[in-house]
Scaffold this active site. Structure first.
Site, PDB file in Angstrom:
ATOM      1  N   SER A 281      -3.121   7.580  10.599  1.00 56.35           N
ATOM      2  CA  SER A 281      -2.161   7.426   9.503  1.00 56.35           C
ATOM      3  C   SER A 281      -1.885   8.793   8.870  1.00 56.35           C
ATOM      4  O   SER A 281      -2.822   9.520   8.528  1.00 56.35           O
ATOM      5  CB  SER A 281      -2.725   6.456   8.460  1.00 56.35           C
ATOM      6  OG  SER A 281      -1.767   6.217   7.462  1.00 56.35           O
ATOM      7  N   ALA A 282      -0.595   9.123   8.715  1.00 53.54           N
ATOM      8  CA  ALA A 282      -0.208  10.466   8.262  1.00 53.54           C
ATOM      9  C   ALA A 282      -0.720  10.808   6.866  1.00 53.54           C
ATOM     10  O   ALA A 282      -1.162  11.937   6.618  1.00 53.54           O
ATOM     11  CB  ALA A 282       1.316  10.602   8.298  1.00 53.54           C
ATOM     12  N   HIS A 283      -0.661   9.831   5.959  1.00 54.11           N
ATOM     13  CA  HIS A 283      -0.941  10.199   4.557  1.00 54.11           C
ATOM     14  C   HIS A 283      -2.412  10.470   4.272  1.00 54.11           C
ATOM     15  O   HIS A 283      -2.764  10.967   3.207  1.00 54.11           O
ATOM     16  CB  HIS A 283      -0.378   9.156   3.581  1.00 54.11           C
ATOM     17  CG  HIS A 283      -1.061   7.823   3.588  1.00 54.11           C
ATOM     18  ND1 HIS A 283      -1.829   7.383   2.548  1.00 54.11           N
ATOM     19  CD2 HIS A 283      -1.072   6.834   4.498  1.00 54.11           C
ATOM     20  CE1 HIS A 283      -2.277   6.166   2.812  1.00 54.11           C
ATOM     21  NE2 HIS A 283      -1.832   5.816   4.003  1.00 54.11           N
TER      22      HIS A 283
ATOM     23  N   THR B  20      14.714   2.239  14.439  1.00 59.58           N
ATOM     24  CA  THR B  20      14.995   3.678  14.387  1.00 59.58           C
ATOM     25  C   THR B  20      13.797   4.400  13.790  1.00 59.58           C
ATOM     26  O   THR B  20      13.270   3.987  12.750  1.00 59.58           O
ATOM     27  CB  THR B  20      16.259   3.931  13.535  1.00 59.58           C
ATOM     28  OG1 THR B  20      17.325   3.204  14.124  1.00 59.58           O
ATOM     29  CG2 THR B  20      16.599   5.408  13.482  1.00 59.58           C
TER      30      THR B  20
ATOM     31  N   CYS C   9      -7.526  -0.582  -3.468  1.00 59.30           N
ATOM     32  CA  CYS C   9      -7.154  -1.968  -3.236  1.00 59.30           C
ATOM     33  C   CYS C   9      -5.661  -2.101  -3.468  1.00 59.30           C
ATOM     34  O   CYS C   9      -5.131  -1.604  -4.454  1.00 59.30           O
ATOM     35  CB  CYS C   9      -7.944  -2.853  -4.193  1.00 59.30           C
ATOM     36  SG  CYS C   9      -7.449  -4.560  -4.093  1.00 59.30           S
TER      37      CYS C   9
HETATM   38  N1  PLP Z   1      -7.678   2.095   8.290  1.00 58.59           N
HETATM   39  C1  PLP Z   1      -8.403   2.771   7.402  1.00 58.59           C
HETATM   40  C2  PLP Z   1      -9.820   3.127   7.712  1.00 58.59           C
HETATM   41  C3  PLP Z   1      -7.838   3.151   6.178  1.00 58.59           C
HETATM   42  O1  PLP Z   1      -8.592   3.813   5.289  1.00 58.59           O
HETATM   43  C4  PLP Z   1      -6.489   2.808   5.912  1.00 58.59           C
HETATM   44  C5  PLP Z   1      -5.875   3.169   4.614  1.00 58.59           C
HETATM   45  O2  PLP Z   1      -6.174   2.629   3.596  1.00 58.59           O
HETATM   46  C6  PLP Z   1      -5.777   2.089   6.877  1.00 58.59           C
HETATM   47  C7  PLP Z   1      -6.400   1.757   8.050  1.00 58.59           C
HETATM   48  C8  PLP Z   1      -4.351   1.665   6.661  1.00 58.59           C
HETATM   49  O3  PLP Z   1      -3.502   2.763   6.697  1.00 58.59           O
HETATM   50  P1  PLP Z   1      -1.988   2.634   6.196  1.00 58.59           P
HETATM   51  O4  PLP Z   1      -2.043   1.985   4.849  1.00 58.59           O
HETATM   52  O5  PLP Z   1      -1.503   4.014   6.150  1.00 58.59           O
HETATM   53  O6  PLP Z   1      -1.253   1.783   7.177  1.00 58.59           O
END
Ligand code: PLP
Length: 377
Positions: free
Chosen positions: A196-198, A234, A316
């Site tokens: 996940s990018a963020h 897209t 959460c």
């Molecule tokens: N997996 C883990 C271990 C995470 O910490 C998170 C983010 O909270 C996610 C998956 C889900 O990522 P996203 O909300 O960027 O889809």
């Protein structure tokens, strides 16, 4: 803005990622268009694909971009189900997006247990796979590389080798590990791996499922041929470009264990907190601890008032503070309501950790005084 130590929820955007997002936004074209603007958008996306793939040691063609790890986790599980898996094994400490996708899948779910330090029990998995009933289809196992609450690093390579031997599908949520420990997807025997990018300092809303030769992904969205027809829609070109820049910057791994450990030592010495996952291999920027009697939500609020942003066990989605599920799975439901998670990242400094530690100790002393002043019920 105060001190931000909640990188495991979201990392602040890295300057190089912000610049890449803006550059890509200005390109304007659709990457499926053949004209110059389309080709420019595609080029930005393909550059990002190579950068994301490199972060986990895979070729570019193995990256499917999507909205984030929630979607990547779901696609892995739903693809395995589409191929006839009738029983899922997921670790007890997986992220909610794995746990809930499994729980609502309509097939049996078994939970790979963790020990008191929060490490998955590989012997349990070995035994379970040895007794696998072929009528349940190929085994599917999800084990995250590092836990979002405790930072505990999981024995994924060992688990992956067992799953491979059993002819199964190994899925690895590497969201929290990326940019903090080196990842070689092949060495982990991970058929699919979620990013996940963020969490890396890129923008929210971009992520990837990286797949190996044996994984057969089954599309969940229809009507578009994007991403090799695995993920219609897209592409989020600007988000993907920011993801690529963040992935490239994340080759420089983050390790703040010296700062984290000196903070933990003070908290243990001066307030007697229980450090969660102590003794297990952990990410060097995550500190998770429990203080019986000092509720998580109260701690988060007091820290916020002091200008320090941290969280309870995990962020959460409802904005409420819940008792830590991961700590419950470690056999310590008694500690779960009192957990605090502190997580640094690319812009954190030693001073940030010190400010947090001073502020927390002050809040704790205040809480103890108030508690002691209350008449016995
Ligand atoms: N997996 C883990 C271990 C995470 O910490 C998170 C983010 O909270 C996610 C998956 C889900 O990522 P996203 O909300 O960027 O889809």
């Amino acid at each position: 803005m105060g001190v931000y130590l909640d990188y495991n929820a979201t990392a602040p955007i890295r300057p190089e990622a912000e610049a890449a997002v803006l550059r890509a936004l200005r390109l304007g074209g659709n990457p499926s268009s053949v004209h110059a603007a389309g080709r420019a958008a595609r080029a930005a996306m393909e550059m990002a694909r190579a950068e994301v793939a490199a972060l986990v040691g895979m070729p570019s063609g193995s990256v499917v971009f999507m909205s984030g790890a929630a979607e990547a986790n779901a696609l892995a599980i739903k693809s395995a189900l589409a191929h006839g898996t009738r029983r899922l094994i997921v670790s007890a400490i997986e992220h909610e997006t794995v746990l809930e996708t499994a729980r609502t899948s309509g097939v049996e779910v078994e939970y790979l247990p963790v020990d008191a330090a929060g490490v998955a029990d590989v012997a349990w998995l070995k035994d379970r796979l040895a007794r696998w009933d072929a009528a349940d289809g190929a085994p599917f196992v999800a084990l995250m590389l590092a836990n979002n609450e405790t930072g505990v690093i999981q024995p994924v390579a060992q688990a992956g080798a067992l799953v491979r031997e059993a002819g199964g599908w190994m899925h690895v949520d590497a969201v929290q590990a990326a940019g903090k420990i080196a990842i070689d997807q092949k060495a982990l025997s991970a058929d699919t791996l979620a990013l996940s990018a963020h969490k890396l300092g890129g923008p929210a809303g971009a992520g990837a499922l990286v797949f190996g030769n044996r994984a057969r992904l089954v599309r969940q969205l229809h009507g578009g041929g994007q991403e090799r027809s695995v993920r219609a829609g897209t592409e989020n070109v600007s988000g993907i470009a920011g993801f690529g820049a963040a992935a490239a910057a994340s080759k420089m791994l983050i390790d703040q264990s010296a700062w984290r450990d000196s903070s933990a030592e003070r908290l243990v010495r001066e307030a007697g907190v229980a450090v969660i996952g102590d003794g297990a291999p952990r990410l060097g920027q995550t500190l998770c601890f429990a203080t019986p009697g000092f509720a998580s939500d109260l701690q988060v609020m007091q820290m916020d008032l002091a200008g320090v942003m941290v969280s309870a066990g995990s962020a959460c989605s409802s904005g409420k503070v819940k008792a830590s599920k991961g700590v419950e799975a470690m056999g310590r439901p008694d500690l779960a309501p009192y957990v605090l998670r502190v997580s640094g990242g690319w812009a954190s400094t030693e001073a940030d950790w010190q400010v947090f530690t001073d502020a927390w100790l002050k809040a704790h002393a205040h809480h103890r005084l108030r508690h002691a002043a209350q008449p016995a019920a």
